[in-house]
Design a protein around this motif. Structure first.
Motif, short mmCIF file in Angstrom:
data_model
loop_
_atom_site.label_atom_id
_atom_site.label_comp_id
_atom_site.label_asym_id
_atom_site.label_seq_id
_atom_site.Cartn_x
_atom_site.Cartn_y
_atom_site.Cartn_z
N GLY A 1 2.28 -7.71 -7.55
CA GLY A 1 2.61 -7.58 -6.13
C GLY A 1 3.87 -6.75 -5.92
N LEU A 2 4.86 -7.04 -6.74
CA LEU A 2 6.14 -6.31 -6.63
C LEU A 2 5.94 -4.82 -6.86
N LEU A 3 5.22 -4.47 -7.94
CA LEU A 3 5.02 -3.05 -8.26
C LEU A 3 4.21 -2.35 -7.17
N LEU A 4 3.20 -3.06 -6.63
CA LEU A 4 2.36 -2.46 -5.60
C LEU A 4 3.18 -2.18 -4.34
N VAL A 5 3.90 -3.21 -3.90
CA VAL A 5 4.73 -3.04 -2.70
C VAL A 5 5.75 -1.93 -2.91
N LEU A 6 6.37 -1.94 -4.10
CA LEU A 6 7.39 -0.94 -4.40
C LEU A 6 6.79 0.47 -4.38
N GLY A 7 5.61 0.62 -4.98
CA GLY A 7 4.94 1.93 -5.01
C GLY A 7 4.68 2.44 -3.60
N ILE A 8 4.15 1.54 -2.74
CA ILE A 8 3.82 1.94 -1.37
C ILE A 8 5.10 2.28 -0.60
N SER B 1 -1.13 16.09 -5.56
CA SER B 1 -1.27 14.63 -5.49
C SER B 1 -1.16 14.02 -6.88
N ILE B 2 -1.81 14.68 -7.85
CA ILE B 2 -1.77 14.15 -9.22
C ILE B 2 -0.33 14.14 -9.73
N SER C 1 4.31 10.93 -11.22
CA SER C 1 5.73 10.59 -11.20
C SER C 1 5.93 9.13 -10.79
N ILE C 2 5.06 8.66 -9.89
CA ILE C 2 5.14 7.25 -9.51
C ILE C 2 4.80 6.37 -10.70
N ILE C 3 3.73 6.76 -11.43
CA ILE C 3 3.32 5.96 -12.59
C ILE C 3 4.45 5.88 -13.61
N VAL C 4 5.04 7.04 -13.92
CA VAL C 4 6.09 7.06 -14.94
C VAL C 4 7.25 6.15 -14.53
N ALA D 1 12.95 7.14 -9.04
CA ALA D 1 11.55 7.28 -8.63
C ALA D 1 11.46 7.72 -7.19
N MET D 2 12.29 7.12 -6.33
CA MET D 2 12.27 7.48 -4.92
C MET D 2 12.56 8.97 -4.71
N PHE D 3 13.58 9.46 -5.41
CA PHE D 3 13.92 10.87 -5.23
C PHE D 3 12.83 11.79 -5.76
N LEU D 4 12.24 11.39 -6.88
CA LEU D 4 11.17 12.18 -7.47
C LEU D 4 10.02 12.34 -6.48
N ILE D 5 9.65 11.23 -5.85
CA ILE D 5 8.52 11.26 -4.93
C ILE D 5 8.86 12.00 -3.66
#
Lengths: 228, 306
Positions: B282-289, B24-25, B30-33, B192-196
Motif C-alpha cells: 500500500g505504501l509503495l503504491l500510494v507513494l508511486g501515485i 512512458s517506459i 525511473s519510478i521502478i528503480v 525519485a520525485m525529481f527524476l519523475i
C-alpha cells in the motif's frame, strides 16, 4: 461587436506594433486586414482573442472588456471566437474528427451532441468521408477545412483568420474563401488578414489597411491596393 | 466537471501513456528503480529492527546456583532478586528442566553430545532465569546479583552469565543501521520525485504546441491539467505495481531460503511476507501515485502561463 479605441502596442524590445488604432466592426461584417509584413496586422488580430494585451487603449469583443478580463476568464472569451491560422494548427496526434470534437469537449458538451454536431460541420466543409484521417494524411486545403470546421463547431459569433490561404494554391484558396463566405452568410463576423490580392479584389468586402501600426485606409467594398 | 468530461480525461490520460511509448517506459523505469531501492531499504530497516527486538527479548541473565543451596535459601535469593527495580521477571529453572531445554536448543547435533546424561548424573546446576525491563541495564543487574554473594555466608551463587559485550555492540550497530537507513530512504524518495518530474517535463515539452492550441480553442487550465494528472498517476501506479511484484517475489524467495538453510533455530529470522505485504504494498503504491501526480503538477505549471 468589436471595438478598439486608441489602441497602442509596444513590445518589450521597443517595437511599436500599433500606434493609436481605433476601429469598429459590426455584427455579420466581413473584413479584410491588409498591409505590408510587419505593419502590425498580426498584433491587431492577436489583440482580439487576447493573445496579446494592449499597452494602452480599450478593446471590447462580444461584450467582453478585454482590459478588465481576468486571466481565468480568457477561455470564456475564446469559446466565442474561432481562430484560423496559416499553419492550420491541428493537433497532429488526433484524427480530423477528434480535432473538431476537441473544441466541443473543451466546453464540456455531452458526447451525443458532439457526435452529431461534428459530423454536421465536417459535412459543411465537405470532409465527412475523411473524418478518421490524421492531419498528416490530408492535403493543405483539407487541413485548413478541418481547422475551419473546428473554428465554427461551437457557433462562435466571430472568426479571426490570420492569412488562412497563405500556404495554399490559388484554386484551393478559392474553395476556402467560398467556405468562409458561406459561414459569413450564415451570420458569423469574419476578420481576415491576408496578402492575397486576387481574393481581395475579386470578393469585394470592407478593407482595413494597416501601415506602421496605423489604420491608413478603411474602405467598404475596397480593393487590395498594393502592387505585390 | 461532468461525468463524460471525466471519462474524456481518463481516456486521454491512458492514450497519452501509450502514445508516448518510450517516454512512458523511461518514466516507469525511473519510478521502478527509485521505489525498488526504497523498498529494499524499508525491508532492511524493518528486519534490522526486528532483529534488535528479538535480541532484546533474548537478553536475560542466567544465575547458576551452588549445589549446596537448599530450598529456603533459594527462595530467599529469588525474593531478593525479584525486588530489584530493574528486574521484570524471574523464573526458577531446576536442573532437570535445564537439561531438557539444552537438549531441545541443541537439536539433533546435541543429542550425541549429551548422551549418557540423565536425571541421576545431570551435570547442570539449578538456575534462575532473570529478565530485565530495559536491555541496556543487563550488565548492571548482573553485577548486583553477583554482589549478593557477599551478603550470604554460603556463597550460594556459582556464576552469573549474560550476553555481555556482543549484545551491547549489537544494540549500537542496529541503531546505526536504522538511522542511516532512514536518512537514505528519505533521500531516495526525494530523488525519485525529481527524476519523475524531469521525465514528465520532457513529455510536456514535446507537447507544448498542443497545449497552446488547446488554449486557443478555449480550454481552461484545469481542463488541460487533468489528463496530465491521470497520466502521472498511471505512470506512478504501473511503476509501483511492477516494483511491488519484483520486491515481494524476491523477498519471499529470500525468506524461504533463509528458513531452509538455517534450520538451527537461529536468531536471524526474516519477517515473513504475510506480515508486511499489505502495508508495504500500500505504501509503495500510494507513494508511486503521489510521485507521479506531483511530478506532472510541477512540470505543467509553467507551461500554462500562455
Amino acid at each position: 461587436m468589436i471595438e478598439m479605441q486608441d489602441v497602442w502596442k509596444t513590445y518589450p524590445n521597443g517595437a511599436h506594433a500599433l500606434q493609436g488604432v481605433s476601429v469598429k466592426i459590426d455584427r455579420n461584417e466581413f473584413v479584410y486586414v491588409v498591409g505590408p509584413s510587419g505593419a502590425g496586422k498580426s498584433t491587431f488580430m492577436k489583440l482580439m482573442y487576447r493573445e496579446e494585451q494592449p499597452t494602452k487603449g480599450q478593446i471590447s469583443v462580444n461584450g467582453f472588456n478585454l482590459s478588465k478580463l481576468k486571466q481565468r476568464k480568457i477561455p470564456l472569451l475564446r469559446r466565442n471566437i474561432g481562430v484560423i491560422f496559416q499553419d492550420f494548427r491541428l493537433l497532429p496526434k488526433l484524427t480530423a474528427y477528434e480535432n473538431v470534437a476537441f473544441a466541443m469537449e473543451v466546453i464540456e458538451a455531452p458526447r451525443r451532441q458532439i457526435k452529431k454536431r461534428v459530423m454536421e460541420v465536417l459535412d459543411l466543409v465537405g470532409l465527412q468521408s475523411k473524418a478518421n484521417r490524421y492531419p498528416d494524411h490530408l492535403s493543405g486545403g483539407e487541413q485548413q477545412r478541418i481547422a475551419i470546421a473546428r473554428a465554427i463547431v461551437n457557433n462562435p459569433s466571430v472568426i479571426i483568420a490570420d492569412e488562412p490561404t497563405g500556404n495554399l494554391d490559388p484554386e484551393t484558396s478559392y474553395g476556402i474563401m467560398q467556405l468562409l463566405d458561406e459561414i459569413n452568410f450564415r451570420g458569423t463576423t469574419i476578420i481576415m488578414a491576408t496578402h492575397n490580392r486576387d481574393i481581395v479584389n475579386s470578393m469585394r468586402r470592407r478593407v482595413l489597411a494597416i501601415e506602421n501600426g496605423m489604420i491608413v485606409r478603411d474602405q467598404i467594398r475596397g480593393e487590395y491596393g498594393y502592387e505585390f | 466537471m461532468n461525468f463524460s468530461t471525466f471519462l474524456r480525461h481518463m481516456r486521454e490520460g491512458f492514450r497519452s501513456v501509450f502514445r508516448n511509448g518510450w517516454m512512458s517506459i523511461a518514466s516507469i523505469t525511473s519510478i521502478i528503480v527509485s521505489l525498488f531501492i526504497l523498498g529494499v531499504f524499508i525491508l532492511l530497516v524493518f528486519n534490522v529492527n526486528n532483529l534488535a527486538d528479538q535480541a532484546d527479548s533474548q537478553v536475560e541473565v542466567n544465575v547458576f546456583l551452588e549445589l549446596n543451596v537448599n530450598q529456603d535459601l533459594r527462595e530467599q535469593l529469588q525474593d531478593e532478586i525479584s525486588k530489584m527495580p530493574e528486574v521484570s521477571n524471574i523464573k526458577y529453572i531446576p536442573k532437570d528442566q535445564g537439561l531438557e531445554e539444552l537438549r531441545k536448543n541443541l537439536g539433533e547435533g546435541g543429542e550425541n553430545f549429551l548422551e549418557g546424561y540423565a536425571k541421576d548424573n545431570n551435570p547442570l546446576p539449578d538456575a534462575f532465569r532473570v529478565q530485565v525491563i530495559e536491555a541496556t541495564t543487563v550488565p548492571f543487574v548482573a553485577q548486583k546479583i553477583e554482589a549478593l554473594n557477599t551478603e550470604h555466608v554460603e556463597k550460594p551463587i556459582l556464576k552469573v552469565r549474560y550476553g555481555g559485550e556482543t549484545v551491547q555492540t549489537l544494540f549500537k550497530v542496529t541503531a546505526l543501521i536504522r538511522n542511516i537507513g532512514l536518512i537514505l530512504v528519505a533521500a531516495l524518495a526525494l530523488m525519485a520525485m525529481f527524476l519523475i518530474a524531469n521525465t514528465i517535463r520532457v513529455t510536456i515539452l514535446a507537447r507544448r504546441r498542443e497545449i497552446s492550441i488547446m488554449k486557443l480553442v478555449g480550454a481552461t487550465n484545469q481542463f488541460i491539467r487533468w489528463p496530465f494528472f491521470i497520466e502521472g498517476a498511471l505512470l506512478g501506479g504501473i511503476g509501483s505495481i511492477v516494483t511491488i511484484i519484483i520486491l515481494f517475489v524476491g523477498y519471499h524467495q529470500l525468506v524461504v531460503a533463509s528458513v531452509t538453510s538455517l534450520n538451527m533455530a537461529s536468531m536471524v529470522t526474516l519477517i515473513p511476507l504475510q506480515q508486511i505485504w499489505l502495508w508495504l504494498g500500500g505504501l509503495l503504491l500510494v507513494l508511486g501515485i503521489v510521485i507521479g501526480v506531483w511530478g506532472s503538477t510541477v512540470s505543467i505549471r509553467r507551461f500554462l502561463k500562455v
